[in-house]
Design an enzyme around this catalytic site. Sequence first.
Site, PDB file in Angstrom:
ATOM      1  CE  LYS A  74      -4.342   0.306  -0.176  1.00  0.00           C
ATOM      2  NZ  LYS A  74      -4.377   0.490  -1.686  1.00  0.00           N
ATOM      3  CE1 TYR A  93      -2.164  -1.936  -7.455  1.00  0.00           C
ATOM      4  CE2 TYR A  93      -1.786  -3.421  -5.112  1.00  0.00           C
ATOM      5  CZ  TYR A  93      -1.615  -3.591  -6.742  1.00  0.00           C
ATOM      6  OH  TYR A  93      -2.494  -4.991  -7.119  1.00  0.00           O
ATOM      7  CG  ASP A 268      -8.860   2.462  -4.605  1.00  0.00           C
ATOM      8  OD1 ASP A 268      -9.747   2.791  -5.399  1.00  0.00           O
ATOM      9  OD2 ASP A 268      -8.001   1.245  -4.792  1.00  0.00           O
TER      10      ASP A 268
END
Length: 360
Positions: A74, A93, A268
């Site tokens: 993340k 990400y 997200d």
Amino acid sequence: MEIGIPKEIKDQEFRVGLSPDSVKVLNRQGHRVFVESQAGLGAGFTDADYKAAGAELVKTAEAAWQRELVVKVKEPLAAEYGLIQKEQILFTYLHLAANRALTEALIASGVSAIAYETVEIAGQRPLLTPMSIIAGRLSVQFGARYLERQQGGRGVLLGGIPGVQPGHVVILGGGIVGTEAAKMAVGLGARVTLVDINIDRLNQLEALFGSRVQLLYSSAPNIEAVLPDADLVIGAVLVPGRRPPQLISRQLVSQMPTGAVIVDVAVDQGGCIETVRPTSHTEPVYTEAGVLHYGVPNMPGAVPRTATAALNNSTLPYILKLANQGLQALEQDPALAEGLNVQRQQLIHPAVQQVFPELA
């Protein structure tokens, strides 16, 4: 090359950047992998597993971050901004379109930040796909759970039973997330409506699902028509590198049945439903306009062993290229170059530049 694997600090994020099997591959090619102690514990990987694979264990996040290449799952959180280093490569990400603070922090740091979700080859996003599959499947699983009365839902069994109508699942978007959600919902026996703006994609989905899924063109009238009867709405809209359009307004949410559930997988990137905001695995839902909203941005973190293995299957070839060639790998691999979001204190990716033109 020295590669750092810090422990994820996002709420209940149990995935880890590299599995012990991936560490073993890198180690055999002469690279040193520094894994923060207990980084893989949530995914079922012990420190002993990493040590046996050839990793060097470090006690602090700082020690893991002090490497040429940092591999995460993340995006860095605010507590990690100060650990990002100049001339370092960060591979994870990022989803910058929904996070101005992170974008500014990456630019200021001087890091070369490569985002999994924008690595692209022939129109496909190979590092996003495995997590999209998992999130799509989980969206129905979680949606079904929160429809239970004890969870605050309206008490609907998605599959129904003989003599009782099944629940109605409305899916916004027919990409990977939406398709996987439809597979799960159909498998449970739910009534399924899927809307998408791409006619060619709707034709493909008809070949896949036949009459088991109602396929509609994504227009305001069509969405307005199906919402009042929806038990579960799944947001599955993706615009690579940018915020998705908001397809459902607050007013439309108020027309849904009391106790219905919204799961927005696009949260997200900012979400495709006006009333959705990011939540966490610790507090995954809230109620607004009588509808339960699930907005966890790291849904695959709920199944970390499966998700870590799936992610590593896709990321490891690119990690090997970065470890072997450094930033020269971007010149050799156009797909990897598409993943570059920030470099030399500049915002690089065109889609993110459109979101933050003043930072470009």
